[in-house]
Design a protein around this motif. Structure first.
Motif, mmCIF file in Angstrom:
data_model
loop_
_atom_site.group_PDB
_atom_site.id
_atom_site.type_symbol
_atom_site.label_atom_id
_atom_site.label_comp_id
_atom_site.label_asym_id
_atom_site.label_seq_id
_atom_site.Cartn_x
_atom_site.Cartn_y
_atom_site.Cartn_z
ATOM 1 N N UNK A 135 0.832 -1.196 0.000
ATOM 2 C CA UNK A 135 0.000 0.000 0.000
ATOM 3 C C UNK A 135 0.868 1.249 0.000
ATOM 4 N N UNK A 136 2.002 1.215 0.689
ATOM 5 C CA UNK A 136 2.924 2.346 0.661
ATOM 6 C C UNK A 136 3.517 2.532 -0.726
ATOM 7 N N UNK A 137 3.867 1.435 -1.401
ATOM 8 C CA UNK A 137 4.366 1.550 -2.770
ATOM 9 C C UNK A 137 3.360 2.282 -3.652
ATOM 10 N N UNK A 138 2.091 1.974 -3.456
ATOM 11 C CA UNK A 138 1.045 2.641 -4.232
ATOM 12 C C UNK A 138 0.923 4.108 -3.836
ATOM 13 N N UNK A 139 1.074 4.399 -2.546
ATOM 14 C CA UNK A 139 1.028 5.786 -2.084
ATOM 15 C C UNK A 139 2.143 6.601 -2.724
ATOM 16 N N UNK A 140 3.340 6.056 -2.772
ATOM 17 C CA UNK A 140 4.475 6.752 -3.376
ATOM 18 C C UNK A 140 4.249 6.977 -4.863
ATOM 19 N N UNK A 141 3.758 5.959 -5.526
ATOM 20 C CA UNK A 141 3.531 6.084 -6.964
ATOM 21 C C UNK A 141 2.514 7.180 -7.260
ATOM 22 N N UNK A 142 1.424 7.189 -6.513
ATOM 23 C CA UNK A 142 0.370 8.170 -6.752
ATOM 24 C C UNK A 142 0.817 9.580 -6.347
ATOM 25 N N UNK A 143 1.493 9.698 -5.206
ATOM 26 C CA UNK A 143 1.898 11.024 -4.732
ATOM 27 C C UNK A 143 2.823 11.702 -5.730
ATOM 28 N N UNK A 144 3.833 10.977 -6.221
ATOM 29 C CA UNK A 144 4.824 11.574 -7.108
ATOM 30 C C UNK A 144 4.408 11.539 -8.578
ATOM 31 N N UNK A 145 3.206 11.042 -8.854
ATOM 32 C CA UNK A 145 2.675 11.135 -10.216
ATOM 33 C C UNK A 145 2.300 12.574 -10.547
ATOM 34 N N UNK A 146 2.145 13.393 -9.517
ATOM 35 C CA UNK A 146 1.903 14.821 -9.707
ATOM 36 C C UNK A 146 3.225 15.566 -9.491
ATOM 37 N N UNK A 147 3.333 16.783 -10.004
ATOM 38 C CA UNK A 147 4.591 17.535 -9.881
ATOM 39 C C UNK A 147 4.775 18.122 -8.488
ATOM 40 N N UNK A 148 5.300 17.337 -7.576
ATOM 41 C CA UNK A 148 5.515 17.792 -6.201
ATOM 42 C C UNK A 148 7.004 17.777 -5.880
ATOM 43 N N UNK A 149 7.374 18.587 -4.891
ATOM 44 C CA UNK A 149 8.751 18.607 -4.421
ATOM 45 C C UNK A 149 8.905 18.000 -3.048
ATOM 46 N N UNK A 150 7.771 17.633 -2.432
ATOM 47 C CA UNK A 150 7.837 17.081 -1.078
ATOM 48 C C UNK A 150 6.620 16.231 -0.805
ATOM 49 N N UNK A 151 6.862 15.081 -0.180
ATOM 50 C CA UNK A 151 5.802 14.182 0.282
ATOM 51 C C UNK A 151 6.017 14.015 1.773
ATOM 52 N N UNK A 152 5.008 14.297 2.590
ATOM 53 C CA UNK A 152 5.225 14.277 4.027
ATOM 54 C C UNK A 152 4.090 13.592 4.772
ATOM 55 N N UNK A 153 4.400 13.213 6.002
ATOM 56 C CA UNK A 153 3.454 12.502 6.852
ATOM 57 C C UNK A 153 3.812 12.804 8.298
ATOM 58 N N UNK A 154 2.856 12.682 9.177
ATOM 59 C CA UNK A 154 3.192 12.717 10.604
ATOM 60 C C UNK A 154 2.506 11.572 11.314
ATOM 61 N N UNK A 155 3.152 11.099 12.362
ATOM 62 C CA UNK A 155 2.606 10.033 13.182
ATOM 63 C C UNK A 155 2.925 10.361 14.629
ATOM 64 N N UNK A 156 2.381 9.593 15.561
ATOM 65 C CA UNK A 156 2.599 9.934 16.964
ATOM 66 C C UNK A 156 2.694 8.682 17.814
ATOM 67 N N UNK A 157 3.037 8.891 19.075
ATOM 68 C CA UNK A 157 3.257 7.779 19.980
ATOM 69 C C UNK A 157 1.968 7.094 20.411
ATOM 70 N N UNK A 158 0.815 7.603 20.023
ATOM 71 C CA UNK A 158 -0.435 6.884 20.251
ATOM 72 C C UNK A 158 -0.691 5.859 19.159
ATOM 73 N N UNK A 159 0.030 5.966 18.045
ATOM 74 C CA UNK A 159 -0.174 5.094 16.894
ATOM 75 C C UNK A 159 0.596 3.793 17.084
ATOM 76 N N UNK A 160 0.549 2.940 16.062
ATOM 77 C CA UNK A 160 1.270 1.660 16.103
ATOM 78 C C UNK A 160 2.733 1.923 16.448
#
Length: 204
Positions: A135-160
């Protein structure tokens, strides 16, 4: 930490901040990548666009997020959530297996020149079997299919507990950290009282 913390948040001399018993706190880690890593898989996934189907989105969001105290969308009114999901620069996708939604991939391009991995996860019984990597491979493919210079995410210590390591292995680099303090969503009624049993109640 002081032996007698008060209900009011304050910075103690030893560096601890007391959190009100009606709230929860988490350390948030921000991660980004400036260019996509080499593709690892071109295997297709059974993804379905959720679009403006609020009932489907909320059910999947809860199935994935309730065990980790996800509350952002749970607190959001239907009209506000519909505005986001209906935006052409937001894509919410369900990973479907045997007719059941088991994963969520939500990408947000509303900020020019960048994409945010807004939500990403699997239902508990689907974790640890390679689906997250695909699923991450698909996220990367879709995100960078558009002209972007940055792909970002945040997570926290309540998560997995493996979330940060998973994102780093996927090619993200941690660049910032913050503390989030928020009313306990189980006390506000935004999440069930039995959500995230690993996070104890302090205000019964």
């Amino acid at each position: 930490m002081s032996d007698h913390p008060t209900d009011e948040p304050r910075l103690c001399l030893d560096g601890y901040t007391v959190v009100p018993p009606t709230h929860v706190a988490a350390v948030v880690t921000y991660l980004e990548m400036r260019e996509p890593p080499p593709p690892r898989s071109r295997e297709g996934l059974p993804l379905a666009a959720i679009g403006a189907d609020l009932a489907r989105y909320r059910a999947l969001y809860a199935a994935i997020g309730v065990p980790w105290l996800w509350f952002g969308r749970a607190r959001m009114a239907d009209d506000a959530l519909l505005t986001i999901l209906s935006d052409p620069d937001v894509e919410a996708l369900a990973l479907v297996e045997d007719g059941r939604d088991i994963g969520l991939l939500e990408l947000d391009w509303r900020q020019p020149g960048e994409a945010q991995l807004a939500y990403f996860g699997l239902v508990p019984e689907a974790v640890g079997q390679g689906r997250g990597r695909r699923l991450m491979d698909e996220a990367l493919r879709r995100a960078f299919a558009r002209p972007i210079g940055r792909f970002w995410v945040h997570t926290c210590t309540l998560d997995h507990p493996g979330a940060v390591d998973f994102y780093r292995r996927s090619g993200f680099r941690a660049y910032a950290r913050a503390i989030e303090v928020t009313p306990d969503p189980r006390l506000t009624g935004d999440l069930p009282r039995d959500a995230a049993g690993q996070i104890p109640f302090l205000a019964e």
